[in-house]
Design a protein around this motif. Structure first.
Motif, PDB file in Angstrom:
ATOM      1  N   SER A 169       0.821  -1.216   0.000  1.00 27.57           N
ATOM      2  CA  SER A 169       0.000   0.000   0.000  1.00 27.57           C
ATOM      3  C   SER A 169       0.849   1.257   0.000  1.00 27.57           C
ATOM      4  N   LYS A 170       1.981   1.173   0.702  1.00 31.97           N
ATOM      5  CA  LYS A 170       2.784   2.374   0.840  1.00 31.97           C
ATOM      6  C   LYS A 170       3.876   2.466  -0.209  1.00 31.97           C
ATOM      7  N   ASP A 289       1.311   1.798  17.423  1.00 31.32           N
ATOM      8  CA  ASP A 289       0.199   1.173  16.690  1.00 31.32           C
ATOM      9  C   ASP A 289      -0.114  -0.214  17.240  1.00 31.32           C
ATOM     10  N   LYS A 293      -3.774  -1.343  18.647  1.00 23.55           N
ATOM     11  CA  LYS A 293      -4.465  -2.552  18.209  1.00 23.55           C
ATOM     12  C   LYS A 293      -4.787  -3.457  19.385  1.00 23.55           C
ATOM     13  N   ALA A 316      -9.530   3.762  14.209  1.00 27.72           N
ATOM     14  CA  ALA A 316      -8.899   4.028  12.922  1.00 27.72           C
ATOM     15  C   ALA A 316      -8.558   5.512  12.808  1.00 27.72           C
ATOM     16  N   GLU A 319      -5.631   6.402  15.126  1.00 30.86           N
ATOM     17  CA  GLU A 319      -4.368   5.791  14.695  1.00 30.86           C
ATOM     18  C   GLU A 319      -3.800   6.559  13.505  1.00 30.86           C
ATOM     19  N   HIS A 320      -4.708   7.004  12.649  1.00 28.81           N
ATOM     20  CA  HIS A 320      -4.263   7.807  11.506  1.00 28.81           C
ATOM     21  C   HIS A 320      -3.599   9.094  11.970  1.00 28.81           C
ATOM     22  N   GLN A 323      -0.148   8.494  13.268  1.00 26.59           N
ATOM     23  CA  GLN A 323       0.910   8.374  12.273  1.00 26.59           C
ATOM     24  C   GLN A 323       1.366   9.740  11.788  1.00 26.59           C
TER      25      GLN A 323
ATOM     26  N   ALA B 359      -1.293   4.989   7.757  1.00 22.87           N
ATOM     27  CA  ALA B 359      -2.025   4.445   8.890  1.00 22.87           C
ATOM     28  C   ALA B 359      -2.018   2.915   8.833  1.00 22.87           C
ATOM     29  N   ASP B 360      -2.380   2.310   9.935  1.00 18.78           N
ATOM     30  CA  ASP B 360      -2.322   0.857  10.043  1.00 18.78           C
ATOM     31  C   ASP B 360      -3.395   0.208   9.171  1.00 18.78           C
ATOM     32  N   GLU B 361      -2.983  -0.837   8.427  1.00 19.68           N
ATOM     33  CA  GLU B 361      -3.910  -1.448   7.470  1.00 19.68           C
ATOM     34  C   GLU B 361      -5.070  -2.147   8.162  1.00 19.68           C
ATOM     35  N   TYR B 362      -4.748  -2.855   9.224  1.00 18.07           N
ATOM     36  CA  TYR B 362      -5.790  -3.620   9.906  1.00 18.07           C
ATOM     37  C   TYR B 362      -6.903  -2.706  10.398  1.00 18.07           C
TER      38      TYR B 362
END
Lengths: 355, 380
Positions: A169-170, A289, A293, A316, A319-320, A323, B359-362
């Motif tokens: 993805s990155k 992170d 989780k 979510a 967490e975004h 980052q 950001a974290d995928e999960y």
């Protein structure tokens, strides 16, 4: 004496324990004498590195295992000196450019050009290209990834690049389209069990099947972790006691307790206590992170239905922000506070409905 | 009599020596006169066996006419090949549409192999391109004057070309430093900027250039090229597999050729390439797997969803790939109303942005799927 993880790491493509089709594909790829740039991706502990090393060995023979560590120095345009350690053999060089943070672009530019501009001396006996292994590509900055693009095409004749990352993805599309993607899925529980049994047999130990399954399930489909856990169990107690709980890392227990504390009481005072605990986790180098989780997993078990969706959305969201932001404690704490608010409102509504 | 014989003997020797000499020395010039898609592999000989070149290089267009599908650009470049002037160029478009290939081919045709080195300066993101480089290297290069003839007497345009590849990764400062240089040196130098996103190029630069958008390649053109390559390389491939290559490539020629080559390498000399193999290589998620995911969303059980998302991560599928394919699925799904779809799509946009930010995928996937689940089971 080395750890089991290293001791029993397969060294050739034909000896791999799972994903045999893929191994056969890789072998055919190597037999052709030439291959494109590779992008190896998959979750950690799935065997990406093992496959890369096997491929290299298949390509160059045992020579690739004579490794040496070198320290290279690079100078940024602003005259700052960077030092990065590389692991290399005569045929390949392995480097983790994200070690130097946002200056990784310089490393990529310099290093690959250095390697790629030198032809192999004796091209009759060797392959006429060298290999650069870049790990943790997903942590490279965008600048560094852009720097890779044209380089990958330009020096195709003298060098191949193997990129290794957890998720594509990155990785920018321009790089993805220049590589052959190789997905290494995590081994299934059954496959891990099989490997564990095999390793124990080679060590001359008897591993009860239930025990192997239990370790495999606990490992979260991470083979490296499973092997380490198995070895830890062996050190603690042998012969294996099937009923005994497999010991978890301390921080996981600590994290679970923290989550319980949040669920028990929602007040500013409790928030302060939680904050202290989060700080402690962070100072022990647990990545934020992972904390997020872990907290989410535990907290969700006390919520029901619609509430879960809301909590997940918030997790979510924070967490975004985490980052993007600088200090992770703010965002972790914000999430905890938010959860407390949601949960308390939910509880109060529940009580109000009763009357 | 003996004289004649001697000549007779010498002749073939000389001819072959001549040929060998030509082969060794002028490999670059053979690039210029093209038509044959096989490039100068003869120069890189090794043990009598030609070095294997990746197909993306092998089949890179060698002349401007070879470039597929980008008619407007070709028309302009052809004119300038015939002798008229060339504007400053700005090429933009998605990856794999032939931007770099076009300008490289054009400048090679313009200047020929000998002059190419002196007349073309290619800078891409792998080179240092800060403001200092623009100020010094580019400026210095731009200030040199260029003659109107090649060494061999043929005419050639009296300017130099500076190619700034991947210009969208240049800093704003570097771009603004370019502005005045572009104008002042317009007598002797043409700039060609190449980028994916024209929005990342500052306005003053775009207004100084002729902009050309490179379109995504159309289906029939891409497929006919692929078939040409297959024929050239002697690969057995059926139509459904070619179709699969097209579908997975998103109109990206480079990706398509890359996939094709990888597939042919993987299946060896005599095996035929199948559809499944292509999907396997390109990292596309199978339809069944996606359907299963959507069914999980219908179950309204958070636990099942959690397991499913964990599984995605463990299988090593990239979240961005899931997002891409899921988007197509959601759009065509009948069980959701338009309004629900729009809610889901909005969330997808947000998740995509968050993923790009690292950001974290999960967590992001969980957030997306729980949105879909609540839309499906509770109607928002």
């Amino acid at each position: 004496m080395s750890l089991w993880v290293d001791k029993y790491r397969p060294t050739s493509l034909s000896k791999l324990d799972y994903h045999k089709d893929q191994a056969a594909h890789l072998k055919r790829l190597v037999e052709g004498g030439d291959f494109p740039h590779l992008l190896v991706y998959g979750p950690s502990g799935a065997g990406k590195k093992t496959r890369i090393m096997c491929t290299l060995r298949e390509l160059y023979g045992a020579g690739v295992e004579k490794l040496r560590i070198e320290h290279s120095q690079f100078t940024t345009p602003s005259n700052k000196k960077l030092e990065i350690s590389t692991i290399s053999s005569n045929y390949h060089i392995e480097v983790n450019p994200s070690d130097v943070g946002h200056n990784d672009r310089v490393v990529i530019q310099e290093l690959i050009k250095n390697v790629a501009q030198v032809n192999q001396l004796d091209s009759t006996q060797q392959k006429n290209f060298k290999i650069v292994v870049l790990t943790e590509v997903d942590r490279l900055t965008k600048d560094a990834q852009h720097a890779l693009r044209r380089t990958m095409e330009k020096y195709m004749a003298t060098c191949r690049i193997i990129l290794c990352c957890n998720s594509t993805s990155k990785v920018i599309p321009a790089i993805r389209s220049r590589c052959l993607g190789i997905r290494v899925a995590a081994p299934t529980i059954a496959e891990i069990t099989q490997v564990l049994t095999m390793v124990c047999k080679k060590e001359g130990l008897t591993l009860p099947n239930e025990m192997a399954v239990k370790i495999a399930e606990k490992s979260g489909r991470n083979l490296r972790r499973a092997l380490l856990m198995c070895e830890a169990c062996r050190v603690q107690q042998y012969p294996f006691n099937v009923d005994k709980e497999i010991s978890e890392p301390d921080w996981e227990i600590f994290l679970r307790e923290t989550a319980t504390m949040i669920a028990q009481q929602q007040s500013p005072k409790r928030l302060l206590e939680v904050r202290a605990r989060l700080y402690e986790l962070l100072t022990h180098c647990i990545p934020p992170d992972v904390i997020m989780k872990g907290l989410l997993k535990e907290l969700l078990s006390v919520c029901d239905g619609q509430l879960k969706a809301e909590v997940v959305q918030n997790a979510a969201y924070y967490e975004h922000r985490l980052q993007q932001g600088q200090k992770s404690i703010y965002h972790l704490e914000a999430f905890v506070a938010k959860f407390m608010a949601i949960y308390k409102r939910f509880l109060e509504e529940g009580i109000a409905d009763l009357f | 009599m003996s004289m004649q014989l001697l000549v007779y003997v010498i002749q073939p020797v000389r001819a072959s020596a001549m040929q060998a000499f030509l082969k060794g020395g002028s490999a670059a010039s053979s690039k210029n006169k093209t038509d044959s898609p096989v490039p100068s592999s003869s120069s890189k000989k090794k043990d009598g066996k030609a070095r294997i070149i990746p197909w993306i290089e092998k089949y890179r267009p060698k002349t401007v006419e070879d470039v597929a599908f980008q008619d407007e650009v070709i028309a302009v470049l052809k004119k300038s090949l015939e002798g008229s002037d060339l504007p400053n160029l700005l090429f933009y478009g998605p990856p794999g549409t032939g931007k770099t290939s076009t300008i490289l081919a054009a400048s090679r045709q313009l200047f020929g192999p000998e002059l190419y080195k002196d007349r073309v300066l290619e800078l891409n993101a792998s080179d240092e391109r800060g403001i200092n480089v623009i100020r010094e290297k580019v400026k210095k290069f731009a200030q040199l004057t260029a003659g109107g003839t090649r060494p061999d007497g043929k005419p050639c345009p009296p300017f130099k070309i500076i190619i700034l590849d991947e210009a969208d990764s240049m800093t704003k400062d570097a771009q603004s430093a370019l502005r005045r240089t572009m104008e002042r040196e317009s007598k002797t130098t043409r700039f060609c900027l190449i980028c994916n996103y024209v929005s990342r190029i500052i306005e003053p630069i775009t207004s100084r250039c002729a902009k050309f958008r490179f379109k995504m390649l159309a289906e029939d053109i891409l497929i006919s090229r692929l078939q040409m390559i297959c024929k050239e390389e002697g690969i057995a491939i059926d139509d459904s597999a070619i179709d699969a290559v097209f579908k997975t490539s998103d109109g990206d020629m480079r990706k398509a050729i890359m996939t094709l080559q990888s597939a042919s390498r993987l299946c060896g000399k005599d095996g035929a390439i199948t559809k499944d193999m292509i999907f396997d290589i390109s990292g596309v998620i199978s339809e069944d797997y996606l359907d299963k995911l959507i069914n999980k969303c219908r179950s309204d059980s958070y636990e099942e969803l959690d397991v499913a998302v964990q599984d995605i991560i463990h299988e090593g599928y990239a979240a961005s790939q899931v997002l891409n394919q899921l988007h197509d699925k959601i759009i065509t799904l009948d069980s959701l109303s338009d309004k629900q779809k729009s809610v889901v799509c909005e969330k997808m946009g947000e998740v995509d942005k968050c993923l790009m930010d690292g950001a974290d995928e999960y967590l992001q996937l969980m957030a997306l799927f729980s949105t879909i689940m609540s839309q499906m089971c509770h109607g928002g």
